[in-house]
Design an enzyme around this catalytic site. Structure first.
Site, PDB file in Angstrom:
ATOM      1  N   ASP A   1      -2.259  -8.525  -7.280  1.00 16.22           N
ATOM      2  CA  ASP A   1      -2.963  -8.847  -6.054  1.00 16.22           C
ATOM      3  C   ASP A   1      -2.306 -10.108  -5.499  1.00 16.22           C
ATOM      4  O   ASP A   1      -1.636 -10.847  -6.235  1.00 16.22           O
ATOM      5  CB  ASP A   1      -4.444  -9.096  -6.368  1.00 16.22           C
ATOM      6  CG  ASP A   1      -5.267  -9.394  -5.122  1.00 16.22           C
ATOM      7  OD1 ASP A   1      -4.949  -8.848  -4.049  1.00 16.22           O
ATOM      8  OD2 ASP A   1      -6.220 -10.182  -5.229  1.00 16.22           O
TER       9      ASP A   1
ATOM     10  N   ASP B   1      -3.777 -12.549  -2.506  1.00 17.36           N
ATOM     11  CA  ASP B   1      -4.709 -13.645  -2.212  1.00 17.36           C
ATOM     12  C   ASP B   1      -5.680 -13.897  -3.357  1.00 17.36           C
ATOM     13  O   ASP B   1      -6.253 -12.970  -3.927  1.00 17.36           O
ATOM     14  CB  ASP B   1      -5.495 -13.323  -0.936  1.00 17.36           C
ATOM     15  CG  ASP B   1      -4.606 -13.349   0.296  1.00 17.36           C
ATOM     16  OD1 ASP B   1      -4.428 -14.429   0.862  1.00 17.36           O
ATOM     17  OD2 ASP B   1      -4.067 -12.286   0.656  1.00 17.36           O
TER      18      ASP B   1
END
EC number: 3.1.3.48
Length: 331
Positions: A57, A59
């Site tokens: 991922d 953010d």
């Protein structure tokens, strides 16, 4: 940016940069094949050479932005972090990301035409030499027909070329220093979160001597809930361009993370390939579970077991070994 949810049709321009996992999105259930032209030749590796594909991922995992803006990062430190300083750093990041997107990545033109990855429109790209191509004069607009899809494919190719060349070829001297200073101050404020995440991705690619015994090939992919172009800009600005290629960045904005995971498995999968997802949200955790991939949950709180700095490649490999040994199969 005070809201925890960002809706596509009503969001402020910077909202595309910071997305809560609970944001309303439509999901496409059908598995759409990734472009054959963008597929990596992981299957060409030696049969006895294991390949690890790390699906990160972006953010609040590899980078921090939302938690700086809303103060949640500082809040975990019970007064030891300056809340206002963190918010100010986050706002500066928003500004520089949007500036890069608008001035160099055609974002004002293509904001409403998000794609899941840069080569998604490859079939419309005729390979035209773009060296002297006048993007301002080609009248890219609605309707999104084959002609305009080709124009968007040109823009995507140009973005990929700029990404490959790096910020040194994009920013002028003043902006380069502004960006470099911002990265350094952010890394200091977050106790080395950014630099330690980058180091781990280097180790994953065997660019580091931290685990010299590792001889396996590996690939870093990013699957982010943000729009594609701002996410590409973030990878550049947060110094991830040397550890993640632009064609391995996926936007799950419309399609969802499960679909992106399926694309990644279709592209990189093989008999000797192992996958592992790393992130902070429930969507990637659920997608990893459906794919039967190991999942490492990132948390911001200082005492969390998996965060930056702290998370090591040996820890990730231990989790992967446990899952794959128990399942008895790869991928």
């Amino acid at each position: 940016v005070g809201s925890s949810e960002y809706l596509r049709d009503s969001r402020p321009r910077c909202a595309c940069l910071v997305l809560a996992e609970s944001s309303a999105r439509c999901r496409m259930e059908e598995v759409v094949p990734a472009s054959a032209n963008s597929q990596a030749s992981t299957g060409d590796a030696a049969a006895d050479q294991p390949i690890n594909v790390y699906v990160w991922d972006l953010d609040e995992t590899l980078i921090l932005l939302k938690s700086l803006l809303d103060g949640s990062f500082a809040g975990h430190f019970e007064g030891l972090k300056d809340h206002e300083k963190g918010t100010e750093i986050g706002k500066r990041w928003e500004n520089i990301i949007l500036e890069l997107c608008d001035e160099h990545f055609f974002y004002e033109e293509i904001e409403n035409y998000n794609q899941p990855y840069l080569s998604s429109l490859h079939e419309y790209d005729d390979g035209k030499d773009l060296t002297k191509y006048d993007f301002e004069a080609d009248c890219f607009s609605s309707p999104f027909d084959d002609v305009n899809k080709r124009k968007l494919a040109y823009r995507h190719r140009a973005i990929g070329d700029k990404y490959a060349k790096g910020l040194q070829k994009i920013l002028d001297h003043r902006m380069f220093k502004v960006w470099s200073d911002l990265y350094s101050s952010t890394d200091k404020y977050t106790d080395g979160w950014l630099s330690s995440a980058h180091k781990l991705l280097e180790e994953a690619l065997c660019k580091s001597t931290a685990e010299p015994a590792i001889k396996s090939s590996s690939i870093n992919c990013i699957v982010t809930s943000g729009s594609l172009v701002p996410s590409i800009a973030k990878c550049l600005l947060y110094r991830l361009d040397d550890v993640v290629s632009s064609d391995n960045v996926y936007s799950s904005w419309e399609s969802g993370k499960l679909q992106c995971f399926k694309w990644i498995k279709e592209r990189h999968g093989g008999p000797n390939v192992r996958f592992c997802a790393v992130g902070d949200g429930p969507e990637e955790r659920s997608a990893a579970s459906i794919m039967k991939w190991p999942f490492v949950k990132i948390e911001i709180r200082p005492d969390a077991p998996h965060r930056f700095p702290g998370l090591s490649l040996s820890t990730i490999h231990g989790i992967m070994d446990a899952v794959y040994q128990s399942s008895g199969k790869d991928g």
